[in-house]
Design a protein around this motif. Structure first.
Motif, PDB file in Angstrom:
ATOM      1  N   UNK A 130      46.797  51.817  25.008  1.00 30.61           N
ATOM      2  CA  UNK A 130      45.654  52.012  25.895  1.00 30.61           C
ATOM      3  C   UNK A 130      45.444  50.851  26.879  1.00 30.61           C
ATOM      4  N   UNK A 131      45.556  49.590  26.457  1.00 31.74           N
ATOM      5  CA  UNK A 131      45.269  48.482  27.382  1.00 31.74           C
ATOM      6  C   UNK A 131      46.164  48.497  28.616  1.00 31.74           C
ATOM      7  N   UNK A 132      45.575  48.179  29.771  1.00 30.04           N
ATOM      8  CA  UNK A 132      46.321  48.086  31.031  1.00 30.04           C
ATOM      9  C   UNK A 132      46.930  46.690  31.125  1.00 30.04           C
ATOM     10  N   UNK A 133      48.244  46.630  31.395  1.00 27.85           N
ATOM     11  CA  UNK A 133      48.945  45.339  31.438  1.00 27.85           C
ATOM     12  C   UNK A 133      49.705  45.105  32.741  1.00 27.85           C
ATOM     13  N   UNK A 134      49.665  46.027  33.666  1.00 24.50           N
ATOM     14  CA  UNK A 134      50.445  45.938  34.897  1.00 24.50           C
ATOM     15  C   UNK A 134      49.968  44.774  35.770  1.00 24.50           C
ATOM     16  N   UNK A 135      50.770  43.708  35.951  1.00 22.54           N
ATOM     17  CA  UNK A 135      50.329  42.544  36.726  1.00 22.54           C
ATOM     18  C   UNK A 135      50.082  42.847  38.199  1.00 22.54           C
ATOM     19  N   UNK A 136      50.639  43.941  38.717  1.00 19.87           N
ATOM     20  CA  UNK A 136      50.438  44.270  40.132  1.00 19.87           C
ATOM     21  C   UNK A 136      48.995  44.685  40.412  1.00 19.87           C
ATOM     22  N   UNK A 137      48.216  44.942  39.369  1.00 22.19           N
ATOM     23  CA  UNK A 137      46.829  45.343  39.557  1.00 22.19           C
ATOM     24  C   UNK A 137      45.911  44.158  39.847  1.00 22.19           C
ATOM     25  N   UNK A 138      46.444  42.941  39.762  1.00 20.70           N
ATOM     26  CA  UNK A 138      45.709  41.771  40.242  1.00 20.70           C
ATOM     27  C   UNK A 138      45.914  41.716  41.747  1.00 20.70           C
ATOM     28  N   UNK A 139      44.877  42.079  42.491  1.00 22.72           N
ATOM     29  CA  UNK A 139      45.028  42.127  43.941  1.00 22.72           C
ATOM     30  C   UNK A 139      43.671  42.101  44.613  1.00 22.72           C
ATOM     31  N   UNK A 140      43.679  41.728  45.876  1.00 26.10           N
ATOM     32  CA  UNK A 140      42.489  41.694  46.693  1.00 26.10           C
ATOM     33  C   UNK A 140      42.525  42.851  47.687  1.00 26.10           C
ATOM     34  N   UNK A 141      41.395  43.201  48.293  1.00 27.20           N
ATOM     35  CA  UNK A 141      41.416  44.251  49.307  1.00 27.20           C
ATOM     36  C   UNK A 141      42.407  43.917  50.418  1.00 27.20           C
ATOM     37  N   UNK A 142      43.137  44.921  50.881  1.00 32.63           N
ATOM     38  CA  UNK A 142      44.154  44.681  51.909  1.00 32.63           C
ATOM     39  C   UNK A 142      43.563  44.170  53.204  1.00 32.63           C
ATOM     40  N   UNK A 143      42.366  44.673  53.514  1.00 32.26           N
ATOM     41  CA  UNK A 143      41.677  44.225  54.719  1.00 32.26           C
ATOM     42  C   UNK A 143      40.220  43.924  54.369  1.00 32.26           C
TER      43      UNK A 143
END
Length: 334
Positions: free
Chosen positions: A318-331
């Motif tokens: 169940x836990x989300x581990x995808x490091x790509x989900x650490x992100x800021x708004x594109x604009x």
């Protein structure tokens, strides 16, 4: 209440930070918000986190008023800059020199103090040169308006670049404020190892996963009245990703683990994030004083390896581990 050093600095902060996102100035009436702050102080919490964008600056005002009678040296006040404030004009957002230097003045005025202990970039700004941003933060520190600088939800590479620039400018970037909980572990693969190498600590938000890890939400059940899931001012949008029936069923498996340790499920969730040595503090929010008192008791709790393994088994994949989900708004948001 236990205390930990924040990053590679001499600043000590309480293991539990009281934060007023989605509460002060919006979801919770001012008198109740002040009672929550008093409960935090009574529990030994000395660290308070807010941001100019929370309730469009109103949250800073409420916190400033609530702490006005406290000895300034006895508390640590953190705030943040990036998201749109005021009428939302073209320069009312982002991490430009103009927005940072103007925003710190507004934050200090609302917080009723001449400095904040930590001034944080609320997200990464892709449209402003990082050199401009870090120079502005360095100037805020040199002017004595902030003692240290931090960031929120930056990737490992962004942390590395920002830390190098801060070091060249002679200031300390000592913290990152990411989302982190049993259900949201995206920082573990890249952000935490980079932070450990750089001497940066995590001050984590949503350790109870927007209330999901309290166990009060049941698969197929009615949403609890007055809960974050029913808050149309922003809470409902944030919590909906955790309301999947399979997630709620998995969370219920944590109840016997908490009971076996004589902890509430919320205390177990907060204690879990504090087992990560790179976490300096867990931010808790509250709409009632008793929630603060309850969650603060997670400080100092040690979970052994068998308990941590049982938690992992209960939650499975169940836990989300995808490091790509650490992100800021594109604009920038305008």
């Amino acid at each position: 209440m236990k205390f930990r050093y924040l990053g590679n600095s001499g600043l000590k902060i309480s293991e539990i930070t009281y934060g007023n996102w989605l509460t002060h100035g919006s979801q919770v009436e001012n008198d109740q918000a002040v009672r929550c702050v008093r409960a935090a102080l009574d529990a030994g919490i000395t660290t308070f986190d807010t941001a100019d964008v929370y309730a469009n600056t109103a949250a800073e005002t409420v916190l400033g008023n609530a702490l006005a009678s406290e000895r300034r040296e006895s508390v640590e006040i953190f705030t943040k800059v990036y998201f749109p404030t005021g009428p939302g004009g073209p320069n009312d957002t982002g991490l430009s020199r103009k927005h940072i230097l103007e925003s710190i003045e507004g934050s200090l005025r609302r917080l009723r103090t001449d400095h904040v202990d930590l001034y944080q970039a609320h997200r990464f700004d892709y449209e402003t040169p990082l050199e401009e941003t870090m120079q502005a933060f360095a100037d805020v520190v040199r002017q004595g308006k902030a003692l240290y600088i931090g960031v929120s939800e930056w990737t490992a590479e962004q942390l590395k670049e920002g830390h190098a620039l801060a070091k060249d400018l002679g200031v300390q970037l000592i913290s990152n404020q990411p989302q982190y909980s049993m259900l949201w572990r995206v920082i573990e693969d890249q952000v935490v190892p980079m932070s450990e190498a750089l001497g940066i600590s995590q001050i984590v938000w949503s350790p109870v996963a927007q209330g999901i890890l309290t166990g009060k939400y049941k698969a197929g059940g009615k949403l609890p009245e007055g809960s974050r899931a029913t808050d149309e001012k922003g809470g409902a949008d944030m919590i909906k990703r955790f309301l999947e029936p399979k997630t709620l069923r998995a969370v219920q498996k944590l109840k016997p683990i908490a009971e076996g340790l004589d902890l509430t499920m919320a205390q177990l969730a907060v204690a879990w994030v504090l087992q990560n040595p790179n976490v300096a503090s867990a931010i808790i929010g509250a709409s009632r004083p008793e929630q603060v008192t309850d969650n603060a008791q997670a400080s100092g709790v040690t979970l052994d390896q068998d308990t941590l393994a049982a938690i992992d088994k209960a939650l499975g994949k169940i836990p989300e581990t995808d490091p790509s989900l650490t992100k800021s708004p594109a604009r920038r948001l305008t």
